[in-house]
Design a protein around this motif. Structure first.
Motif, short mmCIF file in Angstrom:
data_model
loop_
_atom_site.label_atom_id
_atom_site.label_comp_id
_atom_site.label_asym_id
_atom_site.label_seq_id
_atom_site.Cartn_x
_atom_site.Cartn_y
_atom_site.Cartn_z
N GLN A 73 139.70 -43.47 22.64
CA GLN A 73 139.69 -44.30 23.69
C GLN A 73 139.16 -43.84 24.96
N PRO A 74 138.20 -44.11 25.97
CA PRO A 74 137.72 -43.37 26.82
C PRO A 74 138.77 -43.24 28.05
N HIS A 75 139.28 -42.28 28.47
CA HIS A 75 140.26 -42.29 29.37
C HIS A 75 139.69 -41.11 30.69
N GLN A 76 140.61 -41.09 31.87
CA GLN A 76 140.25 -40.11 32.57
C GLN A 76 141.16 -38.84 32.54
N PHE A 77 140.68 -37.72 32.78
CA PHE A 77 141.23 -36.53 32.85
C PHE A 77 141.05 -35.80 34.08
N LYS A 78 141.95 -34.44 34.00
CA LYS A 78 141.56 -33.67 35.27
C LYS A 78 141.37 -32.28 34.71
N ASN A 79 140.39 -31.43 35.46
CA ASN A 79 140.08 -30.28 34.49
C ASN A 79 140.92 -29.14 35.55
N TYR B 246 143.92 -26.95 19.94
CA TYR B 246 143.28 -27.47 20.94
C TYR B 246 142.99 -29.02 20.94
N LEU B 247 143.15 -29.49 22.01
CA LEU B 247 142.54 -30.57 22.03
C LEU B 247 141.07 -31.01 21.87
N MET B 248 140.61 -31.66 21.14
CA MET B 248 139.28 -31.89 21.01
C MET B 248 138.80 -33.13 21.58
N VAL B 249 138.07 -33.23 22.76
CA VAL B 249 137.99 -34.30 23.54
C VAL B 249 136.35 -34.47 23.80
N GLU B 250 135.84 -35.57 23.46
CA GLU B 250 134.34 -35.89 23.66
C GLU B 250 134.01 -36.09 25.11
N VAL B 251 133.14 -35.26 25.67
CA VAL B 251 132.89 -35.46 27.12
C VAL B 251 131.38 -35.53 27.24
N LYS B 252 130.76 -36.72 27.70
CA LYS B 252 129.11 -36.88 27.67
C LYS B 252 128.56 -36.79 26.37
N GLY B 253 129.06 -37.05 25.24
CA GLY B 253 128.46 -36.83 24.03
C GLY B 253 128.83 -35.61 23.27
N LYS B 254 129.45 -34.94 23.79
CA LYS B 254 129.73 -33.36 23.17
C LYS B 254 131.17 -33.29 22.94
N ILE B 255 131.49 -32.84 21.83
CA ILE B 255 133.03 -32.48 21.79
C ILE B 255 133.40 -31.26 21.85
N LYS B 256 134.47 -31.04 22.83
CA LYS B 256 134.68 -29.74 23.55
C LYS B 256 136.34 -29.40 23.05
N PRO B 257 136.54 -28.17 22.96
CA PRO B 257 137.89 -27.74 22.60
C PRO B 257 138.62 -27.43 23.99
N PHE B 258 139.91 -28.09 24.43
CA PHE B 258 140.61 -27.81 25.44
C PHE B 258 141.97 -27.32 25.33
N ASP B 259 142.28 -26.24 25.94
CA ASP B 259 143.65 -25.68 25.79
C ASP B 259 144.68 -26.37 26.81
N LEU B 260 145.93 -25.94 26.72
CA LEU B 260 147.00 -26.81 27.67
C LEU B 260 146.50 -26.57 29.21
N LYS B 261 146.08 -25.55 29.61
CA LYS B 261 145.57 -24.93 31.03
C LYS B 261 144.41 -25.93 31.58
N GLU B 262 143.86 -26.27 30.42
CA GLU B 262 142.33 -26.74 30.89
C GLU B 262 142.23 -28.29 30.98
N ILE B 263 143.27 -28.86 30.73
CA ILE B 263 143.01 -30.50 30.81
C ILE B 263 144.50 -31.09 31.17
N SER B 264 144.47 -31.92 32.08
CA SER B 264 145.57 -32.83 32.09
C SER B 264 145.29 -34.44 32.39
N PHE B 265 146.34 -34.95 31.66
CA PHE B 265 145.89 -36.58 31.51
C PHE B 265 146.40 -37.26 32.92
N ILE B 266 145.68 -38.20 33.34
CA ILE B 266 145.58 -39.15 34.51
C ILE B 266 146.25 -40.23 33.84
N ILE B 267 147.34 -40.60 34.29
CA ILE B 267 148.36 -41.77 33.71
C ILE B 267 148.57 -42.51 34.79
#
Ligand code: BTN
Length: 236
Positions: free
Chosen positions: A191-197, A215-236
Motif C-alpha cells: 500500500q502506498p505510504h509516506q516514509f522519510k529518508n 533490506y526493505l524493498m520499496v517501490e518508489v516512483k515505479g522502481k523497487i529500491k533496497p533500504f537499510d535501517l538507517k535509510e528509511i523511517s516510517f511516518i505513522i
C-alpha cells in the motif's frame, strides 16, 4: 529475577562465562537499564509485561544469513500474538510487532559469532501485556487491544511453543518458506505510504518485500529500491 539491569546483558554474561546453553531463558519483572534497538532504552511498568531473553544456538545459520534470526523471532511473536488477539497483527520491518498502527512488542537480537558460525544468539523480547498507559506515542499492549488482562505465564508459555515450532522449521532448512511468510505479514505491505529518508525528506513508497540480506524493498516512483535501517523511517 525480580529485577535486573537488562536480561540481554545477563544472558551475555552467562555466554561469556561459558555457562549458557540453547534454550536458556532469562526473565525479570523489571529492568533498570532495558535496552532497545539503535541505542534506545526499553522501559515498562514493573510486573505488568514480559521482559526476557532467550539464548539460541544456531550453528546451521551463517553470519551472512543472520536476517533469518529476525525472521524466526518475528514469526514466533506474530504467531503468539495472533493466537491471543486474532486480528490486526503485523510485522513492522525489521522486527517490531504492531497491532494496527501501534507497537506491541520489541525485539533486540544480539549475535555472538565464532569463525564462520553464529555461536549464540540472544533474542531479547519485550511484550506489552497488561500495561495500559504509555509515555511514548504509538504504543499499545495486549490488554489495551483486547479489553482484558492476560496471564503473563500463559503468554510466555504460548510464545515459547511458537518459538520452538519456528526454530524446528529453520533447523529443517525451510528458509525460503519462512522468509516468504515474514514478507506476507509485513506492516503496510503493498500500500502506498509516506516514509522519510536520511535527509528527513518525505517520499511516497510501497513496501514490496524484504531481500535476502534483510533490506526493505520499496517501490518508489515505479522502481523497487533496497533500504537499510538507517535509510528509511516510517511516518505513522
Ligand atoms: C526495541 O523495540 O527497541 C527493542 C526492545 C527490546 C527490549 C527487550 S526487553 C528484554 C531484553 N532485554 C533488554 O535490555 N532488551 C530486550
Amino acid at each position: 529475577m525480580p529485577t535486573c539491569h537488562s536480561t540481554n546483558d545477563i544472558a551475555a554474561e552467562w555466554i561469556g562465562k561459558n555457562k549458557a546453553k540453547h534454550g536458556d531463558l532469562f526473565i525479570t519483572d523489571y529492568q533498570t537499564r532495558g535496552r532497545g534497538q539503535r541505542g534506545n532504552t526499553w522501559e515498562t511498568q514493573p510486573g505488568k509485561n514480559l521482559t526476557f531473553s532467550v539464548v539460541l544456538q544456531v550453528p546451521f545459520i551463517k553470519p551472512k544469513d543472520n536476517f533469518l534470526l529476525t525472521v524466526l523471532c518475528s514469526l514466533s511473536l506474530y504467531d503468539a500474538l495472533e493466537s491471543f488477539l486474532h486480528t490486526g497483527i503485523y510485522i513492522k520491518w525489521p522486527n517490531d510487532m504492531y497491532r494496527y498502527d501501534e507497537k506491541i512488542t520489541g525485539l533486540l537480537i544480539e549475535n555472538f559469532v565464532k569463525g564462520n558460525c553464529i555461536d549464540f544468539c540472544i533474542a531479547g523480547i519485550g511484550i506489552n501485556v497488561n500495561q495500559l498507559h504509555f509515555d511514548i506515542p504509538h504504543a499499545t499492549s495486549m490488554a489495551a487491544a483486547a479489553g482484558q488482562d492476560f496471564d503473563l505465564y500463559e503468554v510466555l508459555q504460548t510464545l515459547l511453543l511458537c518459538f520452538e515450532k519456528r526454530y524446528f522449521s529453520l533447523q529443517n532448512g525451510k528458509n525460503q518458506e519462512l522468509k516468504d511468510e515474514y514478507c506476507q505479514k509485513l506492516y503496510r505491505l503493498d500500500q502506498p505510504h509516506q516514509f522519510k529518508n536520511t535527509d528527513n525528506e518525505l517520499f511516497t513508497g510501497v513496501i514490496r518485500s524484504v531481500n535476502e540480506t534483510g533490506y526493505l524493498m520499496v517501490e518508489v516512483k515505479g522502481k523497487i529500491k533496497p533500504f537499510d535501517l538507517k535509510e528509511i523511517s516510517f511516518i505513522i
